[in-house]
Structure formats: C-alpha cells, structure tokens
Design an enzyme around this catalytic site. Structure first.
Site, PDB file in Angstrom:
ATOM      1  N   LYS A 129       0.863  -1.190   0.000  1.00 32.93           N
ATOM      2  CA  LYS A 129       0.000   0.000   0.000  1.00 32.93           C
ATOM      3  C   LYS A 129       0.891   1.229   0.000  1.00 32.93           C
ATOM      4  O   LYS A 129       2.042   1.170   0.434  1.00 32.93           O
ATOM      5  CB  LYS A 129      -0.857   0.011   1.269  1.00 32.93           C
ATOM      6  CG  LYS A 129      -2.084   0.878   1.162  1.00 32.93           C
ATOM      7  CD  LYS A 129      -3.219   0.116   0.509  1.00 32.93           C
ATOM      8  CE  LYS A 129      -4.438   0.956   0.254  1.00 32.93           C
ATOM      9  NZ  LYS A 129      -5.592   0.128  -0.105  1.00 32.93           N
ATOM     10  N   ASP A 169      -7.096   4.408  -4.210  1.00 36.59           N
ATOM     11  CA  ASP A 169      -7.736   4.279  -2.892  1.00 36.59           C
ATOM     12  C   ASP A 169      -8.336   5.663  -2.612  1.00 36.59           C
ATOM     13  O   ASP A 169      -8.606   6.413  -3.567  1.00 36.59           O
ATOM     14  CB  ASP A 169      -6.701   3.862  -1.819  1.00 36.59           C
ATOM     15  CG  ASP A 169      -7.354   3.381  -0.521  1.00 36.59           C
ATOM     16  OD1 ASP A 169      -7.766   2.211  -0.452  1.00 36.59           O
ATOM     17  OD2 ASP A 169      -7.471   4.182   0.440  1.00 36.59           O
TER      18      ASP A 169
HETATM   19  P1  NDP Z   1     -12.966   8.033  -2.350  1.00 39.75           P
HETATM   20  O1  NDP Z   1     -11.865   9.005  -2.189  1.00 39.75           O
HETATM   21  O2  NDP Z   1     -13.573   7.820  -3.678  1.00 39.75           O
HETATM   22  O3  NDP Z   1     -14.161   8.370  -1.328  1.00 39.75           O
HETATM   23  C1  NDP Z   1     -13.945   8.442   0.034  1.00 39.75           C
HETATM   24  C2  NDP Z   1     -15.250   8.801   0.722  1.00 39.75           C
HETATM   25  O4  NDP Z   1     -15.094   8.631   2.131  1.00 39.75           O
HETATM   26  C3  NDP Z   1     -15.640  10.262   0.507  1.00 39.75           C
HETATM   27  O5  NDP Z   1     -17.039  10.379   0.548  1.00 39.75           O
HETATM   28  C4  NDP Z   1     -14.987  10.944   1.710  1.00 39.75           C
HETATM   29  O6  NDP Z   1     -15.605  12.159   2.081  1.00 39.75           O
HETATM   30  C5  NDP Z   1     -15.173   9.896   2.797  1.00 39.75           C
HETATM   31  N1  NDP Z   1     -14.067  10.023   3.769  1.00 39.75           N
HETATM   32  C6  NDP Z   1     -12.747   9.833   3.533  1.00 39.75           C
HETATM   33  N2  NDP Z   1     -12.013  10.073   4.622  1.00 39.75           N
HETATM   34  C7  NDP Z   1     -12.896  10.423   5.571  1.00 39.75           C
HETATM   35  C8  NDP Z   1     -12.753  10.781   6.927  1.00 39.75           C
HETATM   36  N3  NDP Z   1     -11.541  10.844   7.525  1.00 39.75           N
HETATM   37  N4  NDP Z   1     -13.895  11.067   7.608  1.00 39.75           N
HETATM   38  C9  NDP Z   1     -15.118  11.013   7.006  1.00 39.75           C
HETATM   39  N5  NDP Z   1     -15.297  10.682   5.709  1.00 39.75           N
HETATM   40  C10 NDP Z   1     -14.211  10.387   5.026  1.00 39.75           C
HETATM   41  O7  NDP Z   1     -12.374   6.653  -1.760  1.00 39.75           O
HETATM   42  P2  NDP Z   1     -12.878   5.165  -2.022  1.00 39.75           P
HETATM   43  O8  NDP Z   1     -14.342   5.114  -2.176  1.00 39.75           O
HETATM   44  O9  NDP Z   1     -12.016   4.573  -3.060  1.00 39.75           O
HETATM   45  O10 NDP Z   1     -12.453   4.467  -0.645  1.00 39.75           O
HETATM   46  C11 NDP Z   1     -13.344   4.375   0.466  1.00 39.75           C
HETATM   47  C12 NDP Z   1     -12.887   3.249   1.382  1.00 39.75           C
HETATM   48  O11 NDP Z   1     -12.881   2.024   0.672  1.00 39.75           O
HETATM   49  C13 NDP Z   1     -11.472   3.402   1.949  1.00 39.75           C
HETATM   50  O12 NDP Z   1     -11.444   2.826   3.236  1.00 39.75           O
HETATM   51  C14 NDP Z   1     -10.634   2.541   1.013  1.00 39.75           C
HETATM   52  O13 NDP Z   1      -9.454   2.098   1.633  1.00 39.75           O
HETATM   53  C15 NDP Z   1     -11.595   1.400   0.775  1.00 39.75           C
HETATM   54  N6  NDP Z   1     -11.367   0.600  -0.433  1.00 39.75           N
HETATM   55  C16 NDP Z   1     -11.279   1.174  -1.659  1.00 39.75           C
HETATM   56  C17 NDP Z   1     -11.087   0.389  -2.779  1.00 39.75           C
HETATM   57  C18 NDP Z   1     -11.058   0.943  -4.146  1.00 39.75           C
HETATM   58  O14 NDP Z   1     -10.947   0.160  -5.082  1.00 39.75           O
HETATM   59  N7  NDP Z   1     -11.170   2.241  -4.342  1.00 39.75           N
HETATM   60  C19 NDP Z   1     -10.903  -1.067  -2.649  1.00 39.75           C
HETATM   61  C20 NDP Z   1     -11.100  -1.586  -1.323  1.00 39.75           C
HETATM   62  C21 NDP Z   1     -11.300  -0.756  -0.259  1.00 39.75           C
HETATM   63  P3  NDP Z   1     -14.870  13.553   1.741  1.00 39.75           P
HETATM   64  O15 NDP Z   1     -14.975  13.693   0.262  1.00 39.75           O
HETATM   65  O16 NDP Z   1     -15.644  14.556   2.500  1.00 39.75           O
HETATM   66  O17 NDP Z   1     -13.451  13.403   2.222  1.00 39.75           O
HETATM   67  O1  2IT Z   2      -7.970  -1.476  -0.472  1.00 38.09           O
HETATM   68  C1  2IT Z   2      -7.935  -1.963  -1.622  1.00 38.09           C
HETATM   69  O2  2IT Z   2      -8.092  -3.166  -1.822  1.00 38.09           O
HETATM   70  C2  2IT Z   2      -7.730  -1.050  -2.756  1.00 38.09           C
HETATM   71  N1  2IT Z   2      -7.656   0.160  -2.558  1.00 38.09           N
HETATM   72  C3  2IT Z   2      -7.603  -1.587  -4.146  1.00 38.09           C
HETATM   73  C4  2IT Z   2      -6.216  -2.075  -4.406  1.00 38.09           C
HETATM   74  C5  2IT Z   2      -5.923  -2.495  -5.820  1.00 38.09           C
HETATM   75  O3  2IT Z   2      -4.735  -2.789  -6.060  1.00 38.09           O
HETATM   76  O4  2IT Z   2      -6.802  -2.525  -6.671  1.00 38.09           O
END
Ligand code: NDP
Ligand code: 2IT
Length: 447
Positions: A129, A169
């Site tokens: 990561k 992420d």
């Molecule tokens: P994005 O940046 O697309 O969206 C993040 C969302 O979460 C936004 O709505 C943001 O609000 C909110 N957020 C982030 N940080 C905070 C915080 N400290 N407090 C409150 N709200 C918060 O990210 P993703 O959707 O890609 O990721 C969301 C989660 O999913 C993370 O935990 C990530 O690790 C996990 N994840 C993502 C994957 C992927 O493929 N993208 C895969 C597996 C897991 P704001 O805009 O106001 O900051």
């Molecule tokens: O938390 C996760 O699994 C991710 N942000 C996606 C990682 C990836 O390599 O697609």
C-alpha cells in the site's frame, strides 16, 4: 489485553515495540493475531519458522519527499510512502491513498490488511500500500497533475509489472492513475500497462474495475443474505461515504432490489427516503466533485451537517468511507434500530468494540478484507488482460468478479467452521487469508 496464547501475546508486544505510535497498524495486527490461536495449535510449524513474526514485518518500507508547485507558483511539500509488505503470493499489490491523515501507521495497516485480502481472492497477488499526506480537496487539475508527476518521479524506481503494482484508494481515482501512468511511461520509456491498475478503458484498463469494490461488497452481502434465507428485496440500506466504493455499492443494491436511503461525506449526511438518485449522485461527486450537501439541495432531500449517518435506521449497513468511522456508540444505535447485516466496503471502518457488539447481538458482520476484496480482485483481472494484451467484455468481467466474491464468501464460512467459529466471517477471513500466505512463505524459505 489480548486474550490469545502466550506466543501470540509476545508477537503482539513486539509489533507494539517495533512500530511505536502506529495505532491503526496495531489495531489491524491485533485483529489478525487474535484469530490465529486455533491455527497455531494445529500448525506449530508457523511459529517454528517465525512465519507469523515475519508476516508482521514489511519486506520493504519506502518514504520519500514530494515537492511540487501550486498554481500560484509557491513550492509545496508532501511526504510519499510505499510499504511493500509481502510478496509470497505475487507482486506487491494495493492502492495509493492521498489524504492529509496519511502517515506510516495508516499505510502499514492498509498494507497488512491487503496481504490477507489478496490471499483470500485466490489470485496471485502479494500485499502492499502507499500514498501521501497530500490533500486533493480544492486543488485544480493542474495541481493534481504536478503532484502526481512529482510523486511518480520517485515511486517509478520501486514499482513494475513483476515487482509492485499500485492502484487507487481514497483520493486516487481514474484521473490520478492517468497522470501517474503518463509520468511512469515518460520516465521509463516503456508502455508497461501492468504497472498500475485502474487505468482508463481505452488505454489498458479493465471493464468493471471502477465498479468492482462496491459491486463486490454487495455481491458478498447477497451471499450472506442467501445464507440466512433472505434477499435484498425491500431492504433499507445505509451506505457511508459518497466516493467510489459508496457510489457503486449503492448502484448494485438498487439493481438487486434494495433501497439506499442515506449516504455521507466528511461534512455531513443525506437522508433520501425515496432512494438515492444515482445519476444525480454521480454527477455531483464524480463529475462536478462537489460536496454531498449539493446533492441534497438539488434533490430536495434532507441534509444533516456533521452528525452520524449511523443514526438513520436500516436493515443493512455498508460503511464505505474510512477506518474507525463506525464506533461502539454507532453500533449500539444500529443494533437498537434493528440492523441485522453489516459489510465493510471500506478498510477497517468498524472499531473492534463495534465488531464485538455486532457479534454479541447476532448481527451478521463481514470484514473489509473479505467484503471489499472485489476491487483488488478486478485489478488482478486487469493485470491478466494486460499480460495477454487482451480486453474482456463488461459482462464476462462482472461474471468473474461475482464468481470470485462467492469464492471468498464460501472460503470464509468453511474456514470459520473448520476452526471452531461457525458463522464468524472475520475469523474465517483472517485464518483463510493467513494460511495461503503462510504456506507460500514456508515453501520459499527464510527470506
Ligand atoms: P474516495 O476518495 O472515492 O471516497 C472516500 C469517501 O469517504 C468520501 O465520501 C470521503 O468524504 C469519505 N471520507 C474519507 N475520509 C474520511 C474521513 N476521515 N472522515 C469522514 N469521511 C471520510 O475513496 P474510495 O471510495 O475509493 O475508498 C473508500 C474506502 O474504501 C477506503 O477505506 C478505502 O481504503 C476502501 N477501499 C477502496 C477500494 C477501491 O478500489 N477504491 C478497494 C477496497 C477498499 P470527503 O470527500 O468529505 O473526504
Ligand atoms: O484497499 C484496496 O483493496 C484497494 N484500494 C484496491 C487495491 C488495488 O490494487 O486494486
């Protein structure tokens, strides 16, 4: 204190000592170590060869300076990270997070989770990561591009199709992957498609990667519901966040007959009893990059500034924002409001106390390393397509994703059963994820 056998206790103490102040990493390590007691009893060889001890220590940790110029010409400075945690099963694989809260402890917790998540998918990917404490909020496209270029100017020497394959992420989506890939290509003079995943469809990306994490989480939930003799039909669902994972979890819930009545961002939450209007949500968040309050205003839905989205009554909760966003208080309210299923779309969004309350109340709980594995799994499918210079159709790729999620679900339940914790997805995920990595580490010797 941790209630595991003496050996695991000692290992946890060592994690605390070797990684001072990294509380999120401590939490993630503790959750896994607590599950491993029955494994250690059955397989003393994992202790003898220091497999558990080694799996808690990253193979490599890279920290670097990221200077860049903002639109006014002022020089800005951030810190970049890549933790290459474990390569027993394949090249390091995991996303990059750009958020002001990023420090080594966050990157390490995410990298550690990624090892077991990637293992659970059954695909050939190790765990890693990275990210930066860069805050993309309010930055122009030009500033984002210059930051990404500077970040890659150091990162490029550490990554590669066979070495380490980053993706997105929090704060890193298609736009950022584009700038990062462009700079990698320019520096190396190689069109090495497999070095990053989450690329655009026309230049090496995979169908369904954008949707994969949210869709996968909902496929996982669908399997949980079926196991309990239920379905999404008529269910009230609350999703937290409104980013990539939240939007596509919402889309799949609606396709399967449920209604998402609330979502959020870090400023507040929206309640929309008619069900979230996806095309408006995508327009506000993905295209205009505005706050969730703009959605509420245009839709005529309720907006609650601050507060907790977990106050909204629901049958199913899907936390999709960030770590430790759902604490004991929130869990208590959900339980009182009759929630019976919780699946983590985010990484470690539920605190250990919340998870314990769910378990005591008989709420079916899916940990992130299982429920959100669809994103990285589809990244591995993108790598397969890149390696064979091929591209698959949306339907074919989505079928593969659904199949993988069914596999992850069944592996969790079977392993939980085998190790004496029937129905406990968290224990099953930790043990099944660990065993595949541990066996590869044993086979590959002391490295
Ligand atoms: P994005 O940046 O697309 O969206 C993040 C969302 O979460 C936004 O709505 C943001 O609000 C909110 N957020 C982030 N940080 C905070 C915080 N400290 N407090 C409150 N709200 C918060 O990210 P993703 O959707 O890609 O990721 C969301 C989660 O999913 C993370 O935990 C990530 O690790 C996990 N994840 C993502 C994957 C992927 O493929 N993208 C895969 C597996 C897991 P704001 O805009 O106001 O900051
Ligand atoms: O938390 C996760 O699994 C991710 N942000 C996606 C990682 C990836 O390599 O697609």
């Amino acid at each position: 204190m941790i209630h595991v056998d003496g050996t695991l206790d000692t290992l946890y103490d060592e994690v605390l000592k070797r990684n001072p102040g990294e509380t999120e990493f401590h939490q993630a390590a503790r959750e896994v170590l607590e599950s491993l007691a029955p494994v250690v009893t059955k397989h003393p060889e994992y202790v003898d060869a220091a497999v558990i001890r080694r799996v808690c220590e990253p193979e490599r940790q890279i920290i670097f300076r990221v200077p860049w110029q903002d639109d006014s010409g002022a020089v800005q400075l951030n810190r970049g990270f890549r933790v290459e945690f474990n390569s027993a099963l394949g090249p390091y694989k995991g996303g990059l997070r750009f958020h002001p809260s990023v420090y080594l402890g966050i990157v390490k917790f995410l990298g550690f989770e990624q090892i077991f998540k990637n293992s659970l998918t059954g695909l050939p990917i190790g765990g890693g990561k990275g990210g930066s404490d860069f805050d993309p909020k309010g930055r122009s496209d030009g500033e984002i591009m210059r930051f990404c270029q500077s970040f890659m100017t150091e990162l490029y020497r550490h990554i590669g199709e066979y070495t380490d394959v980053p993706a997105g992420d929090i704060g890193v989506g298609g736009r950022e992957i584009g700038y990062l890939f462009g700079q990698y290509k320019r520096i190396t003079n190689r069109y090495e498609s497999g070095v990053l995943t989450g690329k655009g469809i026309t230049w090496g990306g995979s169908q369904v990667r954008t949707e994969a994490t949210g869709y996968g989480t909902v496929y996982f939930l669908d399997e949980m519901l079926k196991t309990g003799g239920q379905s999404f039909d008529g269910k009230r669902v609350v999703v937290s966040g409104s980013g990539n994972v939240a939007v596509y979890a919402t889309e799949k819930v609606e396709q399967l007959g449920g209604t998402v009545v609330a979502c959020s961002d870090s400023s507040g939450y929206v309640v929309d009893e008619k069900g979230i209007d996806l095309s408006l949500l995508k327009d506000v968040k993905e295209i205009r990059r505005e706050r969730i309050s703009a959605y509420a205003e245009e839709r005529g839905a309720i907006y609650v500034p601050g507060g907790s989205v977990w106050d909204v009554p629901c049958d199913i909760a899907i936390p999709c924002a960030t770590q430790n966003e759902l604490d004991a208080d929130a869990a208590d309210r959900l339980i009182k409001n009759g929630t019976s299923y919780v699946a983590e779309g985010a990484n470690m969004p539920c605190t250990p106390e919340a998870v314990r309350l769910f378990s005591d109340a008989g709420v079916s709980f899916a940990p992130g390393k299982a429920a959100n594995a669809g994103g990285v799994a589809t990244s591995a499918l993108e790598m397969q397509q890149n390696a064979s210079r091929d591209s698959w159709s949306f339907d074919y790729t989505e079928d593969r994703l659904a199949d993988i999620m069914r596999g992850v679900h069944d592996r969790c339940l079977e392993t939980a059963d085998e190790y004496g914790s029937p129905g406990d997805y968290a224990t099953g995920a930790n043990i099944a994820g660990f065993i595949r990595v541990a066996n590869a580490m044993l086979a590959q010797g002391v490295i």
